[in-house]
Write an enzyme that holds these catalytic residues in place. Structure first.
Site, PDB file in Angstrom:
ATOM      1  N   ASP A 140      43.108  35.924  50.416  1.00 53.35           N
ATOM      2  CA  ASP A 140      42.547  37.183  49.916  1.00 53.35           C
ATOM      3  C   ASP A 140      43.551  37.808  48.950  1.00 53.35           C
ATOM      4  O   ASP A 140      44.716  38.025  49.298  1.00 53.35           O
ATOM      5  CB  ASP A 140      42.264  38.128  51.091  1.00 53.35           C
ATOM      6  CG  ASP A 140      41.505  39.378  50.648  1.00 53.35           C
ATOM      7  OD1 ASP A 140      40.404  39.598  51.172  1.00 53.35           O
ATOM      8  OD2 ASP A 140      42.014  40.117  49.795  1.00 53.35           O
ATOM      9  N   ASP A 167      37.349  37.901  45.519  1.00 55.41           N
ATOM     10  CA  ASP A 167      38.795  37.691  45.659  1.00 55.41           C
ATOM     11  C   ASP A 167      39.185  36.951  46.936  1.00 55.41           C
ATOM     12  O   ASP A 167      40.331  37.034  47.355  1.00 55.41           O
ATOM     13  CB  ASP A 167      39.557  39.020  45.536  1.00 55.41           C
ATOM     14  CG  ASP A 167      39.645  39.776  46.855  1.00 55.41           C
ATOM     15  OD1 ASP A 167      38.703  39.670  47.657  1.00 55.41           O
ATOM     16  OD2 ASP A 167      40.653  40.462  47.074  1.00 55.41           O
ATOM     17  N   GLU A 168      38.235  36.209  47.546  1.00 60.39           N
ATOM     18  CA  GLU A 168      38.607  35.524  48.785  1.00 60.39           C
ATOM     19  C   GLU A 168      37.827  34.229  48.977  1.00 60.39           C
ATOM     20  O   GLU A 168      36.729  34.065  48.459  1.00 60.39           O
ATOM     21  CB  GLU A 168      38.409  36.438  49.993  1.00 60.39           C
ATOM     22  CG  GLU A 168      37.029  37.012  50.095  1.00 60.39           C
ATOM     23  CD  GLU A 168      36.860  37.912  51.314  1.00 60.39           C
ATOM     24  OE1 GLU A 168      37.397  37.595  52.378  1.00 60.39           O
ATOM     25  OE2 GLU A 168      36.163  38.927  51.172  1.00 60.39           O
TER      26      GLU A 168
HETATM   27  P1  TTP Z   1      39.289  43.675  49.032  1.00 64.03           P
HETATM   28  O1  TTP Z   1      39.882  42.317  49.200  1.00 64.03           O
HETATM   29  O2  TTP Z   1      38.626  44.295  50.222  1.00 64.03           O
HETATM   30  O3  TTP Z   1      40.392  44.711  48.533  1.00 64.03           O
HETATM   31  P2  TTP Z   1      41.600  44.495  47.556  1.00 64.03           P
HETATM   32  O4  TTP Z   1      41.721  43.080  47.113  1.00 64.03           O
HETATM   33  O5  TTP Z   1      41.480  45.501  46.456  1.00 64.03           O
HETATM   34  O6  TTP Z   1      42.839  44.915  48.422  1.00 64.03           O
HETATM   35  P3  TTP Z   1      43.522  44.113  49.635  1.00 64.03           P
HETATM   36  O7  TTP Z   1      42.749  42.853  49.817  1.00 64.03           O
HETATM   37  O8  TTP Z   1      44.928  43.887  49.193  1.00 64.03           O
HETATM   38  O9  TTP Z   1      43.409  45.031  50.794  1.00 64.03           O
HETATM   39  O10 TTP Z   1      38.222  43.642  47.886  1.00 64.03           O
HETATM   40  C1  TTP Z   1      38.383  42.859  46.712  1.00 64.03           C
HETATM   41  C2  TTP Z   1      37.891  43.601  45.506  1.00 64.03           C
HETATM   42  O11 TTP Z   1      36.522  43.947  45.685  1.00 64.03           O
HETATM   43  C3  TTP Z   1      38.622  44.908  45.253  1.00 64.03           C
HETATM   44  O12 TTP Z   1      39.787  44.732  44.436  1.00 64.03           O
HETATM   45  C4  TTP Z   1      37.567  45.738  44.573  1.00 64.03           C
HETATM   46  C5  TTP Z   1      36.259  45.225  45.118  1.00 64.03           C
HETATM   47  N1  TTP Z   1      35.710  46.154  46.114  1.00 64.03           N
HETATM   48  C6  TTP Z   1      34.796  47.111  45.698  1.00 64.03           C
HETATM   49  O13 TTP Z   1      34.418  47.159  44.516  1.00 64.03           O
HETATM   50  N2  TTP Z   1      34.324  48.004  46.621  1.00 64.03           N
HETATM   51  C7  TTP Z   1      34.704  47.995  47.937  1.00 64.03           C
HETATM   52  O14 TTP Z   1      34.253  48.825  48.739  1.00 64.03           O
HETATM   53  C8  TTP Z   1      35.653  46.995  48.353  1.00 64.03           C
HETATM   54  C9  TTP Z   1      36.133  46.943  49.788  1.00 64.03           C
HETATM   55  C10 TTP Z   1      36.128  46.101  47.409  1.00 64.03           C
HETATM   56 MG    MG Z   2      41.681  41.537  48.478  1.00 67.01          MG
END
Ligand code: TTP
Ligand code: MG
Length: 349
Positions: free
Chosen positions: A8, A105-106
């Site tokens: 992730d 992103d995962e």
């Molecule tokens: P996440 O992996 O949940 O968040 P992140 O990568 O920003 O942070 P981390 O993993 O380090 O905690 O989500 C991935 C991307 O998806 C995030 O950069 C933006 C998008 N996203 C949204 O647009 N809305 C949301 O509610 C969430 C949770 C994520």
């Molecule tokens: Mg993330």
């Protein structure tokens, strides 16, 4: 034994923006909506610096602005994040072809067949992603998807966490139930009403209490998840894929010159996409829809699979020359199919 790795990306949208705007490094950065906190919209993500002020995904931009007025607010540029995402997935597929694409992103990778020790694989993946995109990610390794996903979240950012079934009581049970994969706000609320706030408390509830409250399927899955049990397989894409681009014109087009210019752009975009995904295409198809909605396609198969804009365009031109242009055109499209992966891990310049 099953061995699953979950990757992730850290603060993904914000991290991509920081690549383009390195002068913002170290400052709180908030991505959301049109990038103007005076307008409606929610936070997509926030850099870790901004999170320290309590800013998080899903929060109205206006509130984020109150919490952290000194933050830099940027609009969402989904296309840019998708491009980086495709490069990351291509890197992961080089390590193991058995990949489940879980979101922008995962992803999960099945690493059981690989010979290298899991932590070594994780370190290599983190290093490749950093070298090729400049971004950091967190990796979790566990015997199943549920635990791998939760493991990658335990030591964010830039984490590397190996979790075994016997680690569940110490590392998973203290977490709030909302952190359990599959528990959303509604289930969280109902669990709270039953007096359950942590995963450990959930694990103490007998199965019949949970099935009474949530029904047989959901109750059983909560019971199992709280114990770190999950035997769900990776969902990989097996169906033949293609890469395509098309445009519907605002006004129907008659001039061959205009169509050729658009064809050139579409072919370039398709080739660019192939290279991002590290794929080679053997077949190029052009689709043309006339103003009366009659739709025709022509395809050519290449001798050698390619990701080169010139080769894709030449093939598209050969297709295009077979259409009659006696009627105006409302849509033009280029598709690349017959896809092959680009070598086994050998790097391109
Ligand atoms: P996440 O992996 O949940 O968040 P992140 O990568 O920003 O942070 P981390 O993993 O380090 O905690 O989500 C991935 C991307 O998806 C995030 O950069 C933006 C998008 N996203 C949204 O647009 N809305 C949301 O509610 C969430 C949770 C994520
Ligand atoms: Mg993330």
């Amino acid at each position: 034994m099953r061995r699953i790795l979950h990757v992730d990306m850290d603060a993904f949208f914000a991290a991509v923006e920081l690549q383009r705007l390195p002068e913002l490094a170290g400052r709180p950065v908030i991505i959301g909506g049109s990038g103007d906190p005076r307008q409606r919209g929610v936070v997509s993500t926030a850099s870790y610096e901004a999170r320290r002020f309590g800013v998080h995904s899903g929060m109205p931009l206006r509130i984020a602005w109150q919490l952290c007025p000194q933050a830099v607010f940027l609009p969402v540029d989904y296309e840019a994040y998708e491009r980086v995402s495709r490069r990351i997935k291509a890197i992961l597929r080089r390590f193991s072809p058995v990949m489940e694409d879980l979101g922008i992103d995962e992803a999960f990778l099945d690493i059981a067949p690989l010979v290298a020790p899991p932590e070594e694989i994780a370190r290599q993946i983190k290093a490749r992603i950093r070298a090729e995109t400049g971004l950091s990610c967190s990796v979790g390794i566990a015997p199943n998807k549920l635990l791998a996903k939760m493991a990658s979240d335990l030591e964010k950012p830039d984490g590397l966490t190996v979790l075994a079934e016997e680690d569940v009581p110490a590392r998973i049970w203290p977490l709030p139930v909302r952190k359990l994969w599959g528990v959303g706000p509604k289930t969280e609320e109902r669990l709270r009403a039953m007096g359950v706030t942590t995963i450990g408390e959930l694990a103490r509830r007998p199965l019949d209490r949970l099935t009474d409250a949530f029904g047989p399927a959901h109750g059983t899955s909560l019971f199992r998840a709280a114990r770190g049990i999950d035997d769900s397989p990776l969902v990989t894409r097996w169906e033949p894929k293609s890469v395509s681009r098309e445009v519907t014109f605002q006004k129907d087009v008659a001039q061959r010159r205009v169509l050729l210019a658009v064809l050139g752009r579409l072919a370039r975009e398709v080739a660019e996409r192939l290279r991002e995904e590290e794929l080679l295409a053997r077949t190029v198809t052009v689709k043309l829809r006339y103003l009366d909605f009659e739709t025709h396609t022509h395809a050519v198969t290449l001798e050698k699979a390619t990701d080169q804009p010139k080769a894709v365009l030449e093939a598209a031109r050969r297709c295009f020359d077979r259409f009659s242009l006696n009627k105006k055109v409302r849509l033009l499209g280029v598709r690349a199919s017959g896809l092959e992966t680009d070598g086994e891990g050998d790097e391109q310049s």
